[in-house]
Design a protein around this motif. Sequence first.
Motif, short mmCIF file in Angstrom:
data_model
loop_
_atom_site.label_atom_id
_atom_site.label_comp_id
_atom_site.label_asym_id
_atom_site.label_seq_id
_atom_site.Cartn_x
_atom_site.Cartn_y
_atom_site.Cartn_z
N UNK A 64 0.76 -1.24 0.41
CA UNK A 64 0.17 0.06 0.34
C UNK A 64 0.78 0.96 0.17
N UNK A 65 1.97 1.31 0.78
CA UNK A 65 2.62 2.56 0.60
C UNK A 65 3.77 2.50 -1.08
N UNK A 66 4.28 1.39 -1.17
CA UNK A 66 4.01 1.45 -2.44
C UNK A 66 3.79 2.39 -3.35
N UNK A 67 2.24 1.71 -3.49
CA UNK A 67 1.28 2.39 -4.21
C UNK A 67 1.17 3.75 -4.58
N UNK A 68 1.18 3.92 -3.31
CA UNK A 68 1.16 5.93 -2.68
C UNK A 68 2.30 6.14 -3.41
N UNK A 69 3.68 5.48 -3.80
CA UNK A 69 4.50 6.83 -3.71
C UNK A 69 4.61 6.57 -5.54
N UNK A 70 4.30 5.83 -5.68
CA UNK A 70 4.08 5.27 -7.08
C UNK A 70 3.13 6.76 -7.56
N UNK A 71 1.62 6.31 -7.36
CA UNK A 71 0.74 7.77 -7.63
C UNK A 71 1.03 8.89 -7.36
N UNK A 72 1.92 9.24 -7.00
CA UNK A 72 2.49 10.45 -6.70
C UNK A 72 3.10 11.00 -8.04
N UNK A 73 4.53 10.00 -7.49
CA UNK A 73 5.98 9.83 -9.15
C UNK A 73 4.58 10.12 -10.05
N UNK A 74 3.51 8.92 -10.45
CA UNK A 74 2.70 8.74 -11.80
C UNK A 74 1.79 10.60 -11.89
N UNK A 75 1.87 11.00 -11.25
CA UNK A 75 1.20 12.02 -11.03
C UNK A 75 2.19 13.76 -11.71
N UNK A 76 3.54 13.70 -11.10
CA UNK A 76 4.68 14.38 -10.73
C UNK A 76 4.90 14.30 -12.94
N UNK A 77 4.63 13.16 -13.30
CA UNK A 77 5.20 12.81 -14.51
C UNK A 77 3.97 13.25 -15.63
#
Length: 546
Positions: A65-78
């Motif tokens: 779940x923590x990994x998913x949160x980081x990835x969603x934030x990174x995707x939004x930045x991209x």
Amino acid sequence: MSALNLLVFREDRRYVSGKQLRTAVAAQLEQQLSGYSPDSSINALLLAGELECGIADAESSIARAAQSLTEQIADALMRGRFSLQPSALKTLVASAKFLPVPEQLTISTPEGFAYYALHPLAYADVLNRISFSSKNLVVAGIRSIGTTLSAVTAAAARARGMEAQRFTVRPQGHPYNRRTEFSSEHLGIVENAIAAGNNFLIVDEGPGLSGSSFLSVAEALERAGVSADKIILISSHQPNADALCSQDAAERWKRYRCVPVNAEARKPAEAVKFIGGGEWRSRFFATADWPATWTSFERLKYLSEETKPRLHKFAGLGHYGENVFTRELKVAEAGFGPSPRKEIHGFVSYPLMNGRALSASDLSPAILVRLAEYCAFRLQSFPADLANLNSLQQMAEHNLQQFGVETPIEVRLEHPVIADGHMQPHEWLQTKGGQLLKTDSGSHGDDHFFPGPTDIAWDLAGAIVEWQMTAAQMHEFLELYHRASGDNAGTRIDDSIRAYAIFRAAYCQMAANAMHGSAEEIRLQKASAKFLDIVKRTKAASVAGL
């Protein structure tokens, strides 16, 4: 002395509240609801990466779940400017707020983000320079900082229409001989990716002196069946493989393709003239009798070319830079330093003051008063909750042993603070109007060198040693400080001076070894010998006899 095993870097692993770190991530995301903020969006990514890393180290059952949160934030930045629909952003905020977390996490400072202007988005740009044999990737991040960097790399791949899976690993063992073992979950990902013809990226800030963390992950992939030509190392710089100190490192490293990110730091447009790496000395000193410096560990510094030029210095990305800025702002508001101004990409700028840097020969009664008042101010303004005194004691004892100096030492902790850490005369500026200002006051007391948070006696000792105070001047200085602060440091100053001097001797010697063959090596060797002489002269008697 090149064979000495000296301690100057401190272990920066600390305990934090899982709930407080989770709340900090959510707060940064909520700021996006009222408008895009580059600083808070990057800070949200950094905090989420820390949270994911801490959870992965502590509690694997909730790591996904923590990994998913980081990835969603990174995707939004991209996507650019954190371009999420309000409803999607609110969902992301809710995901952060209700993420399951352990009560306590152990985390360490990602040095590239905090000290060396390594921007996570540089790991997105690097993909433009890589040709892939497949549109499917597996990205393996090396914890700690590789957690955040791998999330950005995978998000950048997805933004380019690729399929990217990600996991993180923590290599174990001696720093020069790391080994990585994949979990059953990770092995399953790797095996499926092999069948699909995927490329494999290994992402971290390094390599360091050995390259063993990168190598351990690459070799773990090979043991799992991945062909070496499918493995790409994404690093912060291209190392000299022949200089890596792991066993057979050069031969092992050359099995894989290494692609470094762009070395050019993101910085404010006004920051144009580089004066880091010791270059500032040629501008601020009239002669070449410069203070010694370990140039590769300096913060980035630039001058602007405005009518009223400013000095730009990298303070740290996200909350790391915020902490430095807050301390320096408090110093300025108290009248002890120049006023800082926040800039983009983790930089802070300062007005370029008319004045001169001081030397020990400038020491006067007025300067003694100013030094004492400044130390009293730091005692009152920057108290620290935690201080790893055992680590500081071990550093002092270890370095004494390495230099062959036998003397008892007892580092005491009565008033823990975030120290200034750099009380050298050249760090003080006397303006044309006669004002005495402390420069560079926010970053060194809590960086990756010793001492870290410690007793205020460290700064008192630093002032005594660096300004070459006589016994009479030292007693006057300590009495002035006592009157200003109410703290009688006399009972602990002797050991603090020895601890400070042996650290500085070790620091300068290690720096000289690292800069072998340069003019800087000579300055550093002389400085190391000076500090070591102070230790030897004070080992059998009170420092009051200096």
